[in-house]
Design an enzyme around this catalytic site. Structure first.
Site, mmCIF file in Angstrom:
data_model
loop_
_atom_site.group_PDB
_atom_site.id
_atom_site.type_symbol
_atom_site.label_atom_id
_atom_site.label_comp_id
_atom_site.label_asym_id
_atom_site.label_seq_id
_atom_site.Cartn_x
_atom_site.Cartn_y
_atom_site.Cartn_z
ATOM 1 C CB CYS A 79 48.364 38.877 102.398
ATOM 2 S SG CYS A 79 47.602 37.267 102.770
ATOM 3 C CG HIS A 171 44.965 41.430 105.308
ATOM 4 N ND1 HIS A 171 45.067 41.765 103.981
ATOM 5 C CD2 HIS A 171 45.001 40.070 105.357
ATOM 6 C CE1 HIS A 171 45.147 40.668 103.247
ATOM 7 N NE2 HIS A 171 45.115 39.625 104.059
ATOM 8 C CD GLU A 173 44.559 45.406 104.161
ATOM 9 O OE1 GLU A 173 44.315 44.392 103.461
ATOM 10 O OE2 GLU A 173 45.650 45.593 104.726
#
Length: 232
Positions: A79, A171, A173
């Site tokens: 990001c 993202h 994660e």
């Protein structure tokens, strides 16, 4: 500690989650402030640049000394980290007309790249950003985009740096990125060369051994302010 991943924190709400996901993949990780980069010794296998509530377009945008990292260790910008890499090397980052937040799908990524090994076509990822990378620098190539943005993932071209550099706008994660764990595993294991044999138990054993070596026959005074959180 034999090997670890260094995560440079730019203040993202997801930074701790990145560390958690790497450890779930049996790779030890440490979070440090973006402006406190330690020596790049042999124990560090790769570096991850986190996201941030800041914009790279701000005059007071957070700056990191990339010359200490790029070319020395495999690098992944997430990001803000990806936007910073793109802008730093001469790419084009613009403020989006509206914040892109939520589920998106990667257009057919370049599956021949190890970063997307065994990842499904049109896989779902999670976006949370107000700026978008419109053009990558000439030293890089686009790996994937979405219906909304032209650059969702990019990497350094072969031979540009001594170690590969990747950037992703999504993202991996968070659980809404359905194959995020696989993408992270590809980066950590296949690209960074981590063994993936770390466990919390091994961390305890190593820490105890390190303390024994440092302390030797000396005495230790340990002060704790109180409560289980302080003890941990």
């Amino acid at each position: 500690m034999n090997e670890k991943i260094l995560i440079l924190d730019f203040g993202s709400q997801y930074t701790q989650l990145i560390a958690r996901r790497t450890r779930e993949l049996n790779v030890y990780s440490e979070i440090v402030p973006f402006n406190k980069i330690p020596e790049m010794d042999d124990s560090i296998k790769a570096v991850i640049l986190s996201g941030s509530p800041f914009s790279v377009l701000q005059e007071d945008a957070l700056q990191v000394e990339l010359d200490k990292i790029v070319g020395k260790k495999p690098l992944l910008g997430v990001c803000y980290g990806a936007q910073y890499l793109a802008q730093y090397f001469g790419g084009k980052v613009e403020r989006s007309e509206k914040r892109e937040y939520g589920k998106a799908h990667l257009g057919t990524p370049k599956f021949q790249d190890p970063f997307f090994k065994d990842v499904s076509d049109n896989c779902q990822v999670w976006m949370s950003h107000g700026d978008s990378i419109m053009e990558v620098p000439e030293q890089f190539e686009v790996l994937a985009g979405t219906d909304s943005i032209p650059v969702a993932a990019f990497k350094s071209k072969e031979g540009q740096f001594d170690a590969p550099v990747y950037g992703i706008q999504f993202h991996p994660e968070v659980t809404h990125s359905l194959e995020g764990a696989k993408i992270l595993s590809n980066f950590l294991i296949d690209i960074a060369g981590c063994k993936g044999n770390w466990t919390p138990a091994s961390f305890v054993e190593q820490s105890v051994q390190d303390l024994k070596e440092k302390i030797g026959d000396e005495k230790v005074l340990m002060a704790i302010s109180g409560g289980v959180d302080s003890t941990v």
